[in-house]
Design a protein around this motif. Structure first.
Motif, PDB file in Angstrom:
ATOM      1  N   ALA A  67      12.371 -13.853 -13.027  1.00 62.99           N
ATOM      2  CA  ALA A  67      12.981 -12.842 -12.162  1.00 62.99           C
ATOM      3  C   ALA A  67      13.660 -13.488 -10.959  1.00 62.99           C
ATOM      4  O   ALA A  67      14.715 -13.027 -10.504  1.00 62.99           O
ATOM      5  CB  ALA A  67      11.926 -11.836 -11.708  1.00 62.99           C
ATOM      6  N   ILE A  68      13.085 -14.569 -10.433  1.00 59.89           N
ATOM      7  CA  ILE A  68      13.728 -15.299  -9.331  1.00 59.89           C
ATOM      8  C   ILE A  68      15.059 -15.878  -9.808  1.00 59.89           C
ATOM      9  O   ILE A  68      16.087 -15.790  -9.124  1.00 59.89           O
ATOM     10  CB  ILE A  68      12.800 -16.412  -8.818  1.00 59.89           C
ATOM     11  CG1 ILE A  68      11.566 -15.804  -8.147  1.00 59.89           C
ATOM     12  CG2 ILE A  68      13.545 -17.324  -7.830  1.00 59.89           C
ATOM     13  CD1 ILE A  68      10.521 -16.828  -7.754  1.00 59.89           C
ATOM     14  N   GLY A  69      15.052 -16.463 -11.006  1.00 58.88           N
ATOM     15  CA  GLY A  69      16.290 -16.976 -11.571  1.00 58.88           C
ATOM     16  C   GLY A  69      17.306 -15.877 -11.821  1.00 58.88           C
ATOM     17  O   GLY A  69      18.524 -16.077 -11.665  1.00 58.88           O
ATOM     18  N   LEU A  70      16.833 -14.698 -12.191  1.00 59.28           N
ATOM     19  CA  LEU A  70      17.712 -13.552 -12.428  1.00 59.28           C
ATOM     20  C   LEU A  70      18.453 -13.167 -11.146  1.00 59.28           C
ATOM     21  O   LEU A  70      19.666 -12.927 -11.164  1.00 59.28           O
ATOM     22  CB  LEU A  70      16.883 -12.376 -12.937  1.00 59.28           C
ATOM     23  CG  LEU A  70      17.640 -11.143 -13.431  1.00 59.28           C
ATOM     24  CD1 LEU A  70      18.314 -11.436 -14.764  1.00 59.28           C
ATOM     25  CD2 LEU A  70      16.684  -9.961 -13.593  1.00 59.28           C
ATOM     26  N   VAL A  71      17.730 -13.127 -10.032  1.00 57.37           N
ATOM     27  CA  VAL A  71      18.354 -12.790  -8.752  1.00 57.37           C
ATOM     28  C   VAL A  71      19.373 -13.860  -8.359  1.00 57.37           C
ATOM     29  O   VAL A  71      20.488 -13.552  -7.911  1.00 57.37           O
ATOM     30  CB  VAL A  71      17.281 -12.630  -7.657  1.00 57.37           C
ATOM     31  CG1 VAL A  71      17.935 -12.472  -6.281  1.00 57.37           C
ATOM     32  CG2 VAL A  71      16.389 -11.430  -7.961  1.00 57.37           C
ATOM     33  N   ALA A  72      19.013 -15.124  -8.534  1.00 52.52           N
ATOM     34  CA  ALA A  72      19.935 -16.211  -8.189  1.00 52.52           C
ATOM     35  C   ALA A  72      21.207 -16.122  -9.024  1.00 52.52           C
ATOM     36  O   ALA A  72      22.320 -16.269  -8.508  1.00 52.52           O
ATOM     37  CB  ALA A  72      19.241 -17.557  -8.397  1.00 52.52           C
ATOM     38  N   ALA A  86      22.432 -13.462 -10.438  1.00 54.95           N
ATOM     39  CA  ALA A  86      23.180 -12.258 -10.065  1.00 54.95           C
ATOM     40  C   ALA A  86      24.044 -12.507  -8.838  1.00 54.95           C
ATOM     41  O   ALA A  86      25.219 -12.117  -8.795  1.00 54.95           O
ATOM     42  CB  ALA A  86      22.213 -11.100  -9.819  1.00 54.95           C
ATOM     43  N   PHE A  87      23.501 -13.188  -7.836  1.00 60.42           N
ATOM     44  CA  PHE A  87      24.271 -13.454  -6.620  1.00 60.42           C
ATOM     45  C   PHE A  87      25.322 -14.545  -6.841  1.00 60.42           C
ATOM     46  O   PHE A  87      26.294 -14.628  -6.095  1.00 60.42           O
ATOM     47  CB  PHE A  87      23.331 -13.835  -5.476  1.00 60.42           C
ATOM     48  CG  PHE A  87      22.748 -12.647  -4.777  1.00 60.42           C
ATOM     49  CD1 PHE A  87      23.347 -12.120  -3.646  1.00 60.42           C
ATOM     50  CD2 PHE A  87      21.601 -12.031  -5.266  1.00 60.42           C
ATOM     51  CE1 PHE A  87      22.827 -11.013  -3.011  1.00 60.42           C
ATOM     52  CE2 PHE A  87      21.066 -10.918  -4.640  1.00 60.42           C
ATOM     53  CZ  PHE A  87      21.673 -10.405  -3.503  1.00 60.42           C
ATOM     54  N   TRP A  88      25.130 -15.348  -7.870  1.00 62.56           N
ATOM     55  CA  TRP A  88      26.094 -16.404  -8.158  1.00 62.56           C
ATOM     56  C   TRP A  88      27.290 -15.893  -8.970  1.00 62.56           C
ATOM     57  O   TRP A  88      28.435 -16.287  -8.726  1.00 62.56           O
ATOM     58  CB  TRP A  88      25.393 -17.535  -8.924  1.00 62.56           C
ATOM     59  CG  TRP A  88      26.330 -18.604  -9.408  1.00 62.56           C
ATOM     60  CD1 TRP A  88      27.184 -19.363  -8.668  1.00 62.56           C
ATOM     61  CD2 TRP A  88      26.507 -19.007 -10.773  1.00 62.56           C
ATOM     62  NE1 TRP A  88      27.891 -20.217  -9.471  1.00 62.56           N
ATOM     63  CE2 TRP A  88      27.490 -20.028 -10.782  1.00 62.56           C
ATOM     64  CE3 TRP A  88      25.928 -18.625 -11.978  1.00 62.56           C
ATOM     65  CZ2 TRP A  88      27.918 -20.654 -11.947  1.00 62.56           C
ATOM     66  CZ3 TRP A  88      26.342 -19.256 -13.146  1.00 62.56           C
ATOM     67  CH2 TRP A  88      27.326 -20.253 -13.119  1.00 62.56           C
ATOM     68  N   ARG A 106      23.435  -6.464  -8.445  1.00 63.26           N
ATOM     69  CA  ARG A 106      22.667  -7.424  -7.636  1.00 63.26           C
ATOM     70  C   ARG A 106      21.400  -6.765  -7.093  1.00 63.26           C
ATOM     71  O   ARG A 106      20.325  -7.355  -7.117  1.00 63.26           O
ATOM     72  CB  ARG A 106      23.523  -7.955  -6.488  1.00 63.26           C
ATOM     73  CG  ARG A 106      24.731  -8.784  -6.912  1.00 63.26           C
ATOM     74  CD  ARG A 106      25.498  -9.243  -5.690  1.00 63.26           C
ATOM     75  NE  ARG A 106      26.703  -9.995  -6.052  1.00 63.26           N
ATOM     76  CZ  ARG A 106      27.557 -10.480  -5.171  1.00 63.26           C
ATOM     77  NH1 ARG A 106      27.345 -10.282  -3.863  1.00 63.26           N
ATOM     78  NH2 ARG A 106      28.620 -11.149  -5.568  1.00 63.26           N
ATOM     79  N   TRP A 107      21.561  -5.529  -6.605  1.00 67.57           N
ATOM     80  CA  TRP A 107      20.399  -4.810  -6.097  1.00 67.57           C
ATOM     81  C   TRP A 107      19.412  -4.492  -7.221  1.00 67.57           C
ATOM     82  O   TRP A 107      18.196  -4.483  -7.009  1.00 67.57           O
ATOM     83  CB  TRP A 107      20.838  -3.529  -5.407  1.00 67.57           C
ATOM     84  CG  TRP A 107      21.332  -3.754  -4.013  1.00 67.57           C
ATOM     85  CD1 TRP A 107      22.619  -3.689  -3.563  1.00 67.57           C
ATOM     86  CD2 TRP A 107      20.534  -4.094  -2.873  1.00 67.57           C
ATOM     87  NE1 TRP A 107      22.684  -3.977  -2.219  1.00 67.57           N
ATOM     88  CE2 TRP A 107      21.411  -4.220  -1.764  1.00 67.57           C
ATOM     89  CE3 TRP A 107      19.174  -4.308  -2.676  1.00 67.57           C
ATOM     90  CZ2 TRP A 107      20.966  -4.546  -0.489  1.00 67.57           C
ATOM     91  CZ3 TRP A 107      18.732  -4.630  -1.407  1.00 67.57           C
ATOM     92  CH2 TRP A 107      19.606  -4.751  -0.338  1.00 67.57           C
ATOM     93  N   LEU A 108      19.930  -4.261  -8.419  1.00 66.69           N
ATOM     94  CA  LEU A 108      19.056  -4.012  -9.564  1.00 66.69           C
ATOM     95  C   LEU A 108      18.229  -5.260  -9.870  1.00 66.69           C
ATOM     96  O   LEU A 108      17.032  -5.170 -10.166  1.00 66.69           O
ATOM     97  CB  LEU A 108      19.890  -3.613 -10.779  1.00 66.69           C
ATOM     98  CG  LEU A 108      19.117  -3.172 -12.033  1.00 66.69           C
ATOM     99  CD1 LEU A 108      18.275  -1.935 -11.743  1.00 66.69           C
ATOM    100  CD2 LEU A 108      20.078  -2.905 -13.191  1.00 66.69           C
ATOM    101  N   ALA A 109      18.865  -6.439  -9.771  1.00 64.24           N
ATOM    102  CA  ALA A 109      18.142  -7.692  -9.995  1.00 64.24           C
ATOM    103  C   ALA A 109      17.062  -7.881  -8.929  1.00 64.24           C
ATOM    104  O   ALA A 109      15.937  -8.314  -9.232  1.00 64.24           O
ATOM    105  CB  ALA A 109      19.119  -8.870  -9.973  1.00 64.24           C
ATOM    106  N   ILE A 110      17.392  -7.546  -7.692  1.00 61.57           N
ATOM    107  CA  ILE A 110      16.390  -7.622  -6.620  1.00 61.57           C
ATOM    108  C   ILE A 110      15.245  -6.657  -6.914  1.00 61.57           C
ATOM    109  O   ILE A 110      14.063  -6.973  -6.701  1.00 61.57           O
ATOM    110  CB  ILE A 110      17.033  -7.310  -5.259  1.00 61.57           C
ATOM    111  CG1 ILE A 110      18.027  -8.412  -4.871  1.00 61.57           C
ATOM    112  CG2 ILE A 110      15.964  -7.160  -4.172  1.00 61.57           C
ATOM    113  CD1 ILE A 110      18.803  -8.111  -3.606  1.00 61.57           C
ATOM    114  N   GLY A 111      15.590  -5.480  -7.430  1.00 60.03           N
ATOM    115  CA  GLY A 111      14.556  -4.513  -7.785  1.00 60.03           C
ATOM    116  C   GLY A 111      13.602  -5.042  -8.845  1.00 60.03           C
ATOM    117  O   GLY A 111      12.395  -4.791  -8.782  1.00 60.03           O
TER     118      GLY A 111
END
Length: 326
Positions: free
Chosen positions: A88-93, A95-97, A105-110
């Motif tokens: 999930a941490i990699g997913l957020v990274a 998404a922002f990349w 991006r907010w969905l990934a943070i969720g």
């Protein structure tokens, strides 16, 4: 310009692959978590976030693999949850990349916040030895699985591709509302099932019977609802919509059969099925491995129904949006 960004500039494939990996990890996590409840192994490791005083990742693997089965599944559940957290941490990274859509991006943070919250909730269930927290933990897990499924859908090539042709017709608004109702019914089923699995010894016979009857009634409504949604979507001629709807019919049918098997394993043959040969002589035994797998499969299939319903609702919404934007 904003519409061009939304439809013509898909993000890098890494984001979708991480989203799919998350989905593929969370469903086994639900399976293992279900086994923990089925075997009543939630307190096999009495401390948290450590395991018998050792760091979660440094706990001796021989003790884990060769120790009691309840320790094996409880510690394994924690390890698999930690892996989901790292993904999930990699997913957020990712998404922002690579993701141009801010809401994704907010969905990934969720997703990341949800897996952290679910981990903390599971830990508090151990520290406080609270049955209500265990039930809440079991209810949030399927919702988290549906959230991960949504992330995989909105980052997929299907979401960006041109998958319509002259032979298809756009799905009606009613099909979207009907599918959203399937999501509500399938999640209600999971909540009712969690109440039955974590029912306290003090629950009255009337209360238990009421939950069981409601659980059965909603199952029938859900099955009828999936058939109606499939019949409506089949007329559109779009296989990317009708096939998941047909899959839902099969999954709910399987879930009903697993539910009957779960009842038989836990309480014996129900009165309505006493005509089955040897039903009257059936004796409830302590659950073995096969019986535990059946009970846990009932839980996991319920989560899968919720996830497929979520995927279908998003696809219908996307199809309607694509048609209205043309």
């Amino acid at each position: 310009m904003a519409e061009s960004i939304l439809t013509d500039t898909p993000p890098a494939r890494l984001l979708h692959r991480l989203a799919v990996l998350t989905v593929c990890l969370v469903w086994p996590l639900i399976w293992v978590g279900g086994l923990v409840t089925t075997y009543d192994a939630g307190m096999a490791v009495p401390d948290w976030p450590n395991t018998y005083g050792s760091n979660l990742f440094l706990y001796p693997y021989k003790t884990w693999l060769l120790g009691p089965f309840d320790l094996f599944i409880e510690h394994g559940h924690r390890l698999l949850a930690a892996v989901v957290g790292f993904v999930a941490i990699g997913l957020v990274a990712a998404a922002f990349w690579s993701e141009p859509r801010h809401w994704v991006r907010w969905l990934a943070i969720g997703v990341l916040v949800a897996v952290i919250g679910q981990g903390v909730l599971g830990g508090l269930r151990v520290v406080l030895s609270d049955r209500t927290l265990a039930m809440l933990h079991g209810c949030i897990g399927p919702a988290f699985f549906a959230l991960c499924t949504a992330m995989a859908v909105v980052t997929s090539g299907w979401w960006w591709g041109d998958w319509t042709d002259s032979r298809t017709t756009p799905p009606r608004r009613g099909s979207l509302y009907s599918t959203l109702l399937l999501i509500v019914l399938s999640y209600l089923q999971l909540v009712l099932g969690a109440q039955l699995r974590h029912a306290p010894p003090t629950m009255s016979a009337f209360g238990f019977s009421h939950i069981v009857n409601t659980h059965v009634t909603v199952a029938v409504l859900l099955w009828v609802g999936t058939a109606i949604v499939w019949a409506v979507l089949r007329k559109c001629g779009n296989l990317t919509l009708s096939r998941p709807a047909l899959l839902l019919i099969g999954l709910v049918a399987l879930q009903i059969l697993l539910g009957i098997g779960t009842w038989v394993v836990n309480y014996g043959w129900p009165t309505i099925l006493q005509w089955v040969p040897q039903a009257g002589a059936y004796v409830v035994h302590s659950k073995g491995f096969g019986e535990s797998i059946m009970v846990t499969a009932h839980v996991a299939t319920g989560s899968l129904i919720l996830a497929v319903s979520t995927m279908l609702a998003l696809r219908i919404a996307r199809a309607r949006h694509r048609v209205s934007a043309e």
